[in-house]
Design a protein around this motif. Sequence first.
Motif, short mmCIF file in Angstrom:
data_model
loop_
_atom_site.label_atom_id
_atom_site.label_comp_id
_atom_site.label_asym_id
_atom_site.label_seq_id
_atom_site.Cartn_x
_atom_site.Cartn_y
_atom_site.Cartn_z
N ASP A 288 -4.06 -4.17 0.58
CA ASP A 288 -2.62 -4.67 1.21
C ASP A 288 -1.41 -3.93 0.91
O ASP A 288 -0.32 -4.27 1.25
CB ASP A 288 -3.03 -6.42 0.51
CG ASP A 288 -3.32 -7.04 1.20
OD1 ASP A 288 -4.44 -6.35 2.56
OD2 ASP A 288 -3.83 -7.95 0.99
N LEU A 289 -1.34 -3.79 0.02
CA LEU A 289 -0.20 -2.49 -1.13
C LEU A 289 -0.28 -0.89 -0.26
O LEU A 289 0.54 -1.16 0.76
CB LEU A 289 -0.76 -2.88 -2.69
CG LEU A 289 1.07 -1.87 -2.93
CD1 LEU A 289 2.40 -2.34 -3.13
CD2 LEU A 289 0.31 -1.38 -4.39
N ASP A 290 -1.69 -0.84 0.00
CA ASP A 290 -1.51 0.62 0.29
C ASP A 290 -0.61 0.35 2.51
O ASP A 290 -0.05 1.33 2.95
CB ASP A 290 -2.92 1.09 0.94
CG ASP A 290 -3.12 1.71 0.06
OD1 ASP A 290 -2.64 1.74 -0.65
OD2 ASP A 290 -4.47 1.57 -0.52
N THR A 291 -1.06 -0.68 2.77
CA THR A 291 -0.30 -1.53 4.20
C THR A 291 0.74 -1.54 4.36
O THR A 291 1.68 -0.44 5.01
CB THR A 291 -0.94 -2.58 5.31
OG1 THR A 291 -2.62 -2.11 4.72
CG2 THR A 291 -1.03 -2.59 6.18
N LEU A 292 1.13 -2.33 2.86
CA LEU A 292 2.34 -2.07 2.53
C LEU A 292 3.63 -0.89 2.20
O LEU A 292 4.38 -0.78 3.43
CB LEU A 292 2.89 -3.53 1.46
CG LEU A 292 4.17 -3.39 1.00
CD1 LEU A 292 5.07 -4.23 2.42
CD2 LEU A 292 4.38 -4.35 0.23
N VAL A 293 3.11 -0.31 1.22
CA VAL A 293 3.49 1.35 1.30
C VAL A 293 3.77 2.26 2.89
O VAL A 293 4.77 2.05 2.80
CB VAL A 293 2.83 2.35 0.29
CG1 VAL A 293 3.14 3.28 0.19
CG2 VAL A 293 2.94 1.04 -0.78
N ASN A 294 2.80 2.14 3.34
CA ASN A 294 2.49 2.20 4.59
C ASN A 294 3.90 2.53 6.03
O ASN A 294 3.94 2.70 6.69
CB ASN A 294 1.24 2.73 5.71
CG ASN A 294 0.21 3.10 4.66
OD1 ASN A 294 0.66 4.49 3.82
ND2 ASN A 294 -1.23 3.49 4.93
#
Length: 314
Positions: free
Chosen positions: A194-200
């Motif tokens: 979820d954090l990866d998606t947010l950063v991307n």
Amino acid sequence: MNEVNQSVVSEFVLLGLSHSQNLQVLLFVIFLIVYLLILSGNIVIVILITIDRHLHSPMYFLLANLSFVDIWLSSVTTPKMVTDFLRENKTISFAGCMSQVFFDHCIGAAEMVLLLVMAYDRYVAICKPLHYFTIMNLKRCAALVLISWTIGFVHALSQLVPVLQLPLCGPLEIDSFFCDIPLVINLACMDSRDLDTLVNADCGVVVVTCFILLLISYTYILITVHQSSKTGASKALSTCTAHITVVLLLFVPCIFIYVWPLNITWFDKFLAVFYSVVTPLLNPAIYTLRNKDIKHSLKRLKGYFMNHRVRVNT
């Protein structure tokens, strides 16, 4: 994997670009020379534009700011990378790591928005020449530069805050020459999808939006000028080609690092070097080698020093 409370995290280990001692010595020499070239080239541009009244125009004001940004963009990671080539233990403190994360994104985002401002400047100059100095006055240029830094600051802060909340797991090893958000997230003791998606998504808003607007801007400029004058189209094409080259050099690596990651370690390292070292080196070369005004300014500066030296000797 051992969970490590961030309150007791003191440092990270950087694995760097290579484990070969001989290769690291060679890389030390290469990147030290490149960093000195980045500093000298961009500083010369800033000084020329500052002292030469012939270059006191909105376009060169923005170019001086681009060179200023490039100095800091390369300085976030390159000095640490260069000194680490001569160290057996390549470590970075927690504060230093988070500082790299913040300033890399702050300065990088500011440069992207600044390139968009420079595209707007070229649009006004080529498509609305009679209103150019009314629209692009010094006050507006300064405001646009301030906006670019503000956007960079907000973007970097939005990236840093979630990372500071992460529970980290040892060993705290980062397989690169600097700290970056995707690499720090990989150390988290949690499901980080979820954090990866947010950063991307966060990076995508800045990178992709600016990239698309830049391509649209330069396409519109070239189409408009081509329809009005073949001579003008040739001159505009020369100017826009230099700008588009800079845009591609900056945006393409960032897209593959932050927006559409391929998760190939050696390729990510190559793109990181290109983004943080090669681009700040090529920017002054692209603008100065293709710009007659900068060349004439360099000749005037050289003539001034030659005349001054003759007077001193006589």
